[in-house]
Motif scaffolding. Structure first.
Motif, PDB file in Angstrom:
ATOM      1  N   MET A  47     -38.852   2.429  -5.285  1.00 55.37           N
ATOM      2  CA  MET A  47     -37.987   3.104  -6.247  1.00 55.37           C
ATOM      3  C   MET A  47     -37.171   4.151  -5.521  1.00 55.37           C
ATOM      4  SD  MET A  47     -39.034   5.121  -9.740  1.00 55.37           S
ATOM      5  CE  MET A  47     -37.757   5.860 -10.764  1.00 55.37           C
ATOM      6  N   LYS A  48     -35.853   4.048  -5.608  1.00 52.58           N
ATOM      7  CA  LYS A  48     -34.979   4.965  -4.913  1.00 52.58           C
ATOM      8  C   LYS A  48     -34.948   6.317  -5.610  1.00 52.58           C
ATOM      9  CE  LYS A  48     -33.505   1.977  -1.863  1.00 52.58           C
ATOM     10  NZ  LYS A  48     -33.796   2.129  -0.435  1.00 52.58           N
ATOM     11  N   ALA A  49     -34.893   7.373  -4.799  1.00 53.19           N
ATOM     12  CA  ALA A  49     -34.793   8.709  -5.359  1.00 53.19           C
ATOM     13  C   ALA A  49     -33.365   8.950  -5.828  1.00 53.19           C
ATOM     14  CB  ALA A  49     -35.185   9.760  -4.310  1.00 53.19           C
ATOM     15  N   SER A  50     -33.188   9.670  -6.919  1.00 56.17           N
ATOM     16  CA  SER A  50     -31.855   9.963  -7.431  1.00 56.17           C
ATOM     17  C   SER A  50     -31.163  10.973  -6.524  1.00 56.17           C
ATOM     18  CB  SER A  50     -31.969  10.515  -8.854  1.00 56.17           C
ATOM     19  OG  SER A  50     -32.716  11.711  -8.849  1.00 56.17           O
ATOM     20  N   TRP A  51     -29.822  10.967  -6.603  1.00 52.76           N
ATOM     21  CA  TRP A  51     -29.070  11.921  -5.784  1.00 52.76           C
ATOM     22  C   TRP A  51     -29.408  13.353  -6.178  1.00 52.76           C
ATOM     23  CZ3 TRP A  51     -26.014  10.744  -1.694  1.00 52.76           C
ATOM     24  CH2 TRP A  51     -25.692   9.403  -1.510  1.00 52.76           C
ATOM     25  N   HIS A  52     -29.608  13.577  -7.490  1.00 53.47           N
ATOM     26  CA  HIS A  52     -29.944  14.925  -7.931  1.00 53.47           C
ATOM     27  C   HIS A  52     -31.394  15.227  -7.565  1.00 53.47           C
ATOM     28  CE1 HIS A  52     -29.905  18.530 -10.361  1.00 53.47           C
ATOM     29  NE2 HIS A  52     -30.988  18.123 -10.975  1.00 53.47           N
ATOM     30  N   GLY A  53     -31.600  16.244  -6.755  1.00 48.67           N
ATOM     31  CA  GLY A  53     -32.937  16.620  -6.347  1.00 48.67           C
ATOM     32  C   GLY A  53     -33.479  15.830  -5.177  1.00 48.67           C
ATOM     33  N   SER A  54     -32.634  15.013  -4.522  1.00 47.29           N
ATOM     34  CA  SER A  54     -33.096  14.243  -3.378  1.00 47.29           C
ATOM     35  C   SER A  54     -33.329  15.161  -2.190  1.00 47.29           C
ATOM     36  CB  SER A  54     -32.065  13.167  -3.023  1.00 47.29           C
ATOM     37  OG  SER A  54     -32.405  12.541  -1.814  1.00 47.29           O
ATOM     38  N   LEU A  89     -36.293  10.778   9.432  1.00 47.09           N
ATOM     39  CA  LEU A  89     -37.477  11.626   9.297  1.00 47.09           C
ATOM     40  C   LEU A  89     -38.194  11.404   7.977  1.00 47.09           C
ATOM     41  CD1 LEU A  89     -36.096  15.001  10.757  1.00 47.09           C
ATOM     42  CD2 LEU A  89     -37.613  13.355  11.876  1.00 47.09           C
ATOM     43  N   LEU A  90     -37.426  11.104   6.907  1.00 49.14           N
ATOM     44  CA  LEU A  90     -38.026  10.952   5.582  1.00 49.14           C
ATOM     45  C   LEU A  90     -38.407   9.516   5.265  1.00 49.14           C
ATOM     46  CD1 LEU A  90     -35.693  13.305   3.512  1.00 49.14           C
ATOM     47  CD2 LEU A  90     -37.980  13.788   4.361  1.00 49.14           C
ATOM     48  N   ARG A  91     -38.146   8.575   6.167  1.00 43.47           N
ATOM     49  CA  ARG A  91     -38.489   7.186   5.896  1.00 43.47           C
ATOM     50  C   ARG A  91     -39.983   6.994   5.632  1.00 43.47           C
ATOM     51  NH1 ARG A  91     -36.194   3.032  10.114  1.00 43.47           N
ATOM     52  NH2 ARG A  91     -34.284   3.958   9.258  1.00 43.47           N
ATOM     53  N   PRO A  92     -40.887   7.604   6.386  1.00 43.14           N
ATOM     54  CA  PRO A  92     -42.317   7.460   6.047  1.00 43.14           C
ATOM     55  C   PRO A  92     -42.659   8.000   4.662  1.00 43.14           C
ATOM     56  CG  PRO A  92     -42.053   8.273   8.289  1.00 43.14           C
ATOM     57  CD  PRO A  92     -40.706   8.340   7.659  1.00 43.14           C
ATOM     58  N   LEU A  93     -42.017   9.109   4.265  1.00 41.20           N
ATOM     59  CA  LEU A  93     -42.284   9.638   2.929  1.00 41.20           C
ATOM     60  C   LEU A  93     -41.766   8.696   1.856  1.00 41.20           C
ATOM     61  CD1 LEU A  93     -41.447  13.437   3.387  1.00 41.20           C
ATOM     62  CD2 LEU A  93     -43.679  12.325   3.367  1.00 41.20           C
ATOM     63  N   ASN A  94     -40.623   8.045   2.107  1.00 35.05           N
ATOM     64  CA  ASN A  94     -40.128   7.059   1.147  1.00 35.05           C
ATOM     65  C   ASN A  94     -41.099   5.885   1.029  1.00 35.05           C
ATOM     66  OD1 ASN A  94     -37.814   8.569   0.691  1.00 35.05           O
ATOM     67  ND2 ASN A  94     -36.654   7.537   2.294  1.00 35.05           N
ATOM     68  N   THR A  95     -41.693   5.483   2.154  1.00 38.36           N
ATOM     69  CA  THR A  95     -42.683   4.406   2.114  1.00 38.36           C
ATOM     70  C   THR A  95     -43.894   4.810   1.275  1.00 38.36           C
ATOM     71  OG1 THR A  95     -41.984   3.685   4.314  1.00 38.36           O
ATOM     72  CG2 THR A  95     -44.121   2.894   3.523  1.00 38.36           C
ATOM     73  N   ILE A  96     -44.350   6.044   1.457  1.00 44.92           N
ATOM     74  CA  ILE A  96     -45.480   6.536   0.661  1.00 44.92           C
ATOM     75  C   ILE A  96     -45.118   6.578  -0.817  1.00 44.92           C
ATOM     76  CG2 ILE A  96     -46.970   8.531   0.263  1.00 44.92           C
ATOM     77  CD1 ILE A  96     -46.752   9.180   3.216  1.00 44.92           C
ATOM     78  N   THR A  97     -43.906   7.012  -1.127  1.00 47.81           N
ATOM     79  CA  THR A  97     -43.470   7.090  -2.526  1.00 47.81           C
ATOM     80  C   THR A  97     -43.395   5.710  -3.159  1.00 47.81           C
ATOM     81  OG1 THR A  97     -42.181   9.076  -2.001  1.00 47.81           O
ATOM     82  CG2 THR A  97     -41.655   7.931  -4.047  1.00 47.81           C
ATOM     83  N   GLU A  98     -42.822   4.730  -2.450  1.00 45.92           N
ATOM     84  CA  GLU A  98     -42.736   3.371  -2.989  1.00 45.92           C
ATOM     85  C   GLU A  98     -44.127   2.776  -3.217  1.00 45.92           C
ATOM     86  OE1 GLU A  98     -40.365   1.268  -0.228  1.00 45.92           O
ATOM     87  OE2 GLU A  98     -38.489   2.288  -0.751  1.00 45.92           O
ATOM     88  N   THR A  99     -45.047   3.039  -2.291  1.00 44.32           N
ATOM     89  CA  THR A  99     -46.409   2.545  -2.479  1.00 44.32           C
ATOM     90  C   THR A  99     -47.069   3.189  -3.691  1.00 44.32           C
ATOM     91  OG1 THR A  99     -46.596   2.229  -0.085  1.00 44.32           O
ATOM     92  CG2 THR A  99     -48.638   2.223  -1.352  1.00 44.32           C
TER      93      THR A  99
END
Length: 386
Positions: free
Chosen positions: A1-8, A111-121
């Motif tokens: 799930m992609k993070a929205s531009w607002h608050g990204s 740098l945030l790619r691992p955090l995006n992976t954690i969020t998607e999981t």
């Protein structure tokens, strides 16, 4: 799930890096302009002072005119150099800021790619799929340590839920044996020639209790299976399952004098046929059971581009909106519903569990005149489209 531009977080990091570079560049440009101006003031003063010394002291008029001319030329030269430096330096700073912002965007993404992976999981796990893991590769770091801790927590949760499902399934299977034995003994006792009418009535009551217990155990098995991963997936038409459910509950609807109306359009999904059949049977059975005499039941199936729906609506007792969440909890029944004592309190729990196991959900809306409208939304999937 992609993070929205607002608050990204990535957008905020990029803006912060870009603004910091722009501020630092502006300070450097201002300092360079001050240094250049001081240096040029000193250099021009030296040049023009040497030019003035060539005049004779006796020629005061011409010396004064030369000094005034030199001051004007010096001011023109300084203003031109200042404007040139400010214009070209500003363009250079703007270009460097844009390049730095683009670099900050790319670097933040890395740098945030691992955090995006954690969020998607985490989002996939929120959809009741505990078998997914992050398995983040790379050298040891704070983010990798967080991902490994998250995977360990998922292992423990998966094992706990699996143990709970195994316990329910084993307990249900163990309970089926004595219930089947008692039913057999009752049938034998009632079939004896010397059985009295009192014994016959007692046996019928006990058989009814046994039947209710068997249904409860079957519901527990279905709930335990629905909360586990769905392994048997094939194209299933919800309209055909709804027709079968209506045939099964036709006698109960006739006994209670409930009129059933159906509008069944082809609605194909990919899922477990047995679980989906149980879902629709529970919906129709609840709609007939929790109804009043001479009531109505409406069953509708429809199909859209990416999802299929089944909507079951019935008449009945008034239900407050705040009471709806309790209907989907196991062993929770509303005491004011008609015939609530006949149910096990697992009908809508199984409906929601099966829907969520297939990537969908179940919603309920009370009707103003009494009764409930339950809407089940299921994704179609590529196999269903084929």
């Amino acid at each position: 799930m992609k993070a929205s531009w607002h608050g990204s977080l990535r957008v905020r990091h990029t803006l912060m890096f870009g603004l910091m570079f722009l501020l630092a560049g502006s300070v450097v440009l201002g300092g360079v302009m001050i240094l250049v101006q001081n240096s040029m003031d000193y250099s021009l003063a030296v040049v023009f002072s040497r030019k003035i010394e060539k005049y004779s002291p006796a020629e005061d008029f011409w010396v004064a005119d030369a000094i005034a001319t030199d001051e004007v030329s010096r001011k023109i030269i300084m203003d031109s150099m200042r404007e040139n430096l400010l214009f070209k330096g500003g363009l250079t700073l703007l270009g460097a800021s844009l390049a730095a912002t683009a670099g900050a965007w790319w670097l933040s993404g890395r740098l945030l790619r691992p955090l995006n992976t954690i969020t998607e999981t985490a989002h996939r796990i929120a959809g009741r799929t505990l078998h997914k893991r992050i398995e983040l590769a790379g050298p040891h770091s704070e983010v990798k340590s967080l991902a490994d801790s998250f995977d360990s927590m998922l292992d423990r949760l998966d094992e706990a839920f699996a143990g709970q499902g195994r316990f329910i399934a084993n307990a249900a299977h163990e309970l089926k044996t004595p219930i089947a034995l008692s039913r057999t003994l009752l049938d034998v006792a009632m079939a004896r020639p010397d059985s009295t009418p009192q014994l016959q009535r007692l046996g019928e009551n006990l058989l009814a209790v046994n039947l209710r217990h068997e249904r409860l155990i079957d519901s527990l098995l279905t709930l335990a299976r629905a909360e586990d991963a769905v392994t048997d997936r094939r194209p299933v038409d919800l309209a055909q399952l709804a027709e079968y459910a209506l045939d099964v509950t036709a006698k109960a609807a006739a006994d209670q004098q409930v009129q059933v109306q159906a509008q069944l359009a082809a609605a194909t999904v990919v899922g477990d046929p047995l679980l989906l059949e149980q879902l629709i049977r529970n919906l129709v059975d609840n709609a007939v059971r929790y109804n009043h005499r001479y009531g109505f039941v409406w069953v509708q199936t429809l199909e859209e581009a990416r999802q299929a729906e089944i909507i079951v609506t019935n008449t009945g007792a008034l239900i407050s909106p705040h009471e709806v969440p309790a209907l989907f909890e196991p062993f929770r029944r509303l005491t004011d519903r008609v015939g609530s004592a006949r149910g096990s309190g697992l009908g809508l729990s199984i409906v929601r569990a099966v829907a969520q196991a297939h990537g969908g959900d179940a919603l309920a809306i009370p009707r103003p005149d009494g009764g409930l409208s339950v809407r089940v939304i299921l994704p179609r999937g590529d196999a269903a489209r084929a």
